[in-house]
Design a protein around this motif. Structure first.
Motif, PDB file in Angstrom:
ATOM      1  N   TYR A  28       0.831  -1.186   0.000  1.00 11.03           N
ATOM      2  CA  TYR A  28       0.000   0.000   0.000  1.00 11.03           C
ATOM      3  C   TYR A  28       0.871   1.242   0.000  1.00 11.03           C
ATOM      4  O   TYR A  28       1.962   1.244   0.551  1.00 11.03           O
ATOM      5  N   LEU A  29       0.364   2.306  -0.609  1.00 11.11           N
ATOM      6  CA  LEU A  29       0.986   3.604  -0.417  1.00 11.11           C
ATOM      7  C   LEU A  29       0.653   4.097   0.975  1.00 11.11           C
ATOM      8  O   LEU A  29      -0.480   3.956   1.441  1.00 11.11           O
ATOM      9  N   SER A  30       1.626   4.664   1.657  1.00 11.48           N
ATOM     10  CA  SER A  30       1.365   5.204   2.979  1.00 11.48           C
ATOM     11  C   SER A  30       0.355   6.337   2.874  1.00 11.48           C
ATOM     12  O   SER A  30       0.472   7.203   1.998  1.00 11.48           O
ATOM     13  N   PRO A  31      -0.665   6.341   3.735  1.00 14.12           N
ATOM     14  CA  PRO A  31      -1.663   7.418   3.677  1.00 14.12           C
ATOM     15  C   PRO A  31      -1.011   8.783   3.806  1.00 14.12           C
ATOM     16  O   PRO A  31      -0.118   8.983   4.630  1.00 14.12           O
ATOM     17  N   GLY A  32      -1.430   9.691   2.968  1.00 18.39           N
ATOM     18  CA  GLY A  32      -0.892  11.036   3.002  1.00 18.39           C
ATOM     19  C   GLY A  32      -2.011  12.050   2.885  1.00 18.39           C
ATOM     20  O   GLY A  32      -3.006  11.954   3.577  1.00 18.39           O
ATOM     21  N   ASN A  33      -1.863  12.964   1.956  1.00 17.88           N
ATOM     22  CA  ASN A  33      -2.854  14.016   1.796  1.00 17.88           C
ATOM     23  C   ASN A  33      -3.195  14.199   0.318  1.00 17.88           C
ATOM     24  O   ASN A  33      -3.575  15.274  -0.105  1.00 17.88           O
ATOM     25  N   VAL A 243      -7.930  -3.160  -4.441  1.00 22.59           N
ATOM     26  CA  VAL A 243      -8.633  -2.419  -5.486  1.00 22.59           C
ATOM     27  C   VAL A 243      -8.800  -0.954  -5.073  1.00 22.59           C
ATOM     28  O   VAL A 243      -8.694  -0.045  -5.902  1.00 22.59           O
ATOM     29  N   ALA A 244      -9.041  -0.725  -3.775  1.00 18.85           N
ATOM     30  CA  ALA A 244      -9.195   0.642  -3.270  1.00 18.85           C
ATOM     31  C   ALA A 244      -7.935   1.460  -3.520  1.00 18.85           C
ATOM     32  O   ALA A 244      -8.000   2.679  -3.749  1.00 18.85           O
ATOM     33  N   GLU A 245      -6.784   0.816  -3.501  1.00 24.23           N
ATOM     34  CA  GLU A 245      -5.523   1.512  -3.747  1.00 24.23           C
ATOM     35  C   GLU A 245      -5.481   2.057  -5.181  1.00 24.23           C
ATOM     36  O   GLU A 245      -5.054   3.192  -5.423  1.00 24.23           O
ATOM     37  N   ILE A 246      -5.950   1.261  -6.130  1.00 18.16           N
ATOM     38  CA  ILE A 246      -5.997   1.701  -7.525  1.00 18.16           C
ATOM     39  C   ILE A 246      -7.044   2.795  -7.693  1.00 18.16           C
ATOM     40  O   ILE A 246      -6.828   3.787  -8.406  1.00 18.16           O
ATOM     41  N   ALA A 247      -8.185   2.623  -7.023  1.00 19.37           N
ATOM     42  CA  ALA A 247      -9.246   3.631  -7.099  1.00 19.37           C
ATOM     43  C   ALA A 247      -8.768   4.982  -6.580  1.00 19.37           C
ATOM     44  O   ALA A 247      -9.091   6.033  -7.153  1.00 19.37           O
ATOM     45  N   ALA A 248      -7.991   4.969  -5.511  1.00 21.10           N
ATOM     46  CA  ALA A 248      -7.478   6.222  -4.943  1.00 21.10           C
ATOM     47  C   ALA A 248      -6.609   6.962  -5.953  1.00 21.10           C
ATOM     48  O   ALA A 248      -6.672   8.193  -6.058  1.00 21.10           O
ATOM     49  N   PHE A 249      -5.803   6.225  -6.698  1.00 19.19           N
ATOM     50  CA  PHE A 249      -4.987   6.855  -7.738  1.00 19.19           C
ATOM     51  C   PHE A 249      -5.865   7.491  -8.817  1.00 19.19           C
ATOM     52  O   PHE A 249      -5.632   8.623  -9.249  1.00 19.19           O
ATOM     53  N   LEU A 250      -6.919   6.770  -9.232  1.00 25.01           N
ATOM     54  CA  LEU A 250      -7.748   7.257 -10.332  1.00 25.01           C
ATOM     55  C   LEU A 250      -8.576   8.483  -9.972  1.00 25.01           C
ATOM     56  O   LEU A 250      -8.924   9.276 -10.854  1.00 25.01           O
ATOM     57  N   VAL A 251      -8.918   8.657  -8.694  1.00 24.19           N
ATOM     58  CA  VAL A 251      -9.672   9.850  -8.308  1.00 24.19           C
ATOM     59  C   VAL A 251      -8.749  10.975  -7.846  1.00 24.19           C
ATOM     60  O   VAL A 251      -9.218  12.075  -7.548  1.00 24.19           O
ATOM     61  N   SER A 252      -7.457  10.717  -7.803  1.00 25.65           N
ATOM     62  CA  SER A 252      -6.496  11.744  -7.382  1.00 25.65           C
ATOM     63  C   SER A 252      -6.041  12.568  -8.576  1.00 25.65           C
ATOM     64  O   SER A 252      -6.213  12.186  -9.741  1.00 25.65           O
ATOM     65  N   ASP A 253      -5.413  13.698  -8.295  1.00 29.81           N
ATOM     66  CA  ASP A 253      -4.877  14.536  -9.357  1.00 29.81           C
ATOM     67  C   ASP A 253      -3.641  13.928 -10.007  1.00 29.81           C
ATOM     68  O   ASP A 253      -3.204  14.383 -11.067  1.00 29.81           O
ATOM     69  N   SER A 254      -3.085  12.900  -9.382  1.00 26.05           N
ATOM     70  CA  SER A 254      -1.928  12.220  -9.976  1.00 26.05           C
ATOM     71  C   SER A 254      -2.278  11.556 -11.296  1.00 26.05           C
ATOM     72  O   SER A 254      -1.400  11.316 -12.126  1.00 26.05           O
ATOM     73  N   SER A 255      -3.563  11.238 -11.481  1.00 26.22           N
ATOM     74  CA  SER A 255      -4.002  10.608 -12.729  1.00 26.22           C
ATOM     75  C   SER A 255      -4.703  11.615 -13.630  1.00 26.22           C
ATOM     76  O   SER A 255      -5.596  11.263 -14.404  1.00 26.22           O
TER      77      SER A 255
END
Length: 276
Positions: A28-33, A243-255
């Protein structure tokens, strides 16, 4: 934000009757902001993958509202996550306009919608499908997601706000099927691409995650139980947190440059390789 790996040792299973446990190693990516400023609505957020996404998003700094049909489940889950909740039946489009209005008041605006709510009635054969089971799955998985997204995007446009819609599809959307569940997910994949293209110049991104078989109430597989799946590329079923880890990337500005993509989470299980 630093990246750290966390090895999950709590998920073990027996492989082909052997007594030696095999452990799922999940990073997992460490929780951040990274989701600060995101105001996210998640349908079907009271349990399973919806709950895992809500928990992950909140840990990443998002304001989260979960929705579903069972108020007690929502209340309990919201208390565990530290988020808000509202009742919603996604098979009833007449509820969508007041639901989005209430959600925006609670969140102070909303800029992300996660269409996670879905059902599979697991018909055993083609002849077990009935008009009732067909309609129930179409109404929840496809019709509901379509019209809720329609209302949500209309609100984004009225507020001149950029936004993000994430659909939860399935690996079945990549393959043939004889059941309505598979039909709905194939249609969702088409809808993701169609809407992404339609809104490509308006700052509204549309993507999907398409999990393999994941431990949840819908699949009947328990996260702490036997996850053995010898026919799978990974040799096991998946955890909702993965799956939640991938979802977090897709809703973030990183994607931010990603739209119209369906990210299948099953270790290439459904790739149509010519040498199979």
């Amino acid at each position: 934000m630093g990246i750290k790996s966390k090895i999950m040792h709590l998920v073990s299973f027996l492989l082909h009757g052997e007594s030696k446990p095999i452990y799922a190693q999940v990073s997992y990516l460490s929780p951040g902001n990274r989701l600060a400023g995101k105001k996210i609505i998640i349908t079907g957020g009271g349990r399973g993958l919806g709950f895992a996404m809500a928990k992950k998003f909140a840990a990443e700094g998002a304001e989260v509202l979960i929705a579903g049909r069972n108020e007690q489940t929502l209340k309990d889950s919201a208390a565990m996550i530290g988020c808000r909740y509202l009742k919603l039946d996604v098979s009833t489009p007449s509820e969508f306009e007041p639901f989005i209005e209430k959600s925006e008041k609670i969140l102070g605006g909303a800029n992300v919608l996660v269409n996670n709510a879905g059902i599979s009635l697991h018909e055993r054969t083609f002849f077990d499908v009935t008009p009732e089971t067909f309609d129930k799955q179409i109404d929840t998985n496809l019709k509901g997601a379509f019209f809720l997204t329609q209302v949500f995007i209309a609100h984004l446009k009225n507020r001149n706000t950029k936004g993000n819609v994430l659909f939860v599809s399935s690996e079945t959307g990549d393959t043939m099927d004889f059941r309505p569940y598979g039909f709905t997910k194939a249609a969702v994949n088409s809808m993701v691409q169609g809407l992404a293209y339609l809104f490509r110049k308006e700052g509204i991104r549309i993507n999907a995650v398409a999990p393999g078989i994941t431990a949840s109430d819908m699949t009947g597989i328990k996260a702490g139980g036997n996850l053995n799946a010898g026919e799978y590329a990974a040799g096991r079923f998946y955890l909702p947190e993965e799956v939640a880890e991938i979802a977090a990337f897709l809703v973030s500005d990183s994607s931010g440059c990603v739209s119209g993509q369906i990210i299948t989470c099953n270790n290439a299980q459904t790739i149509n390789a010519r040498w199979k």
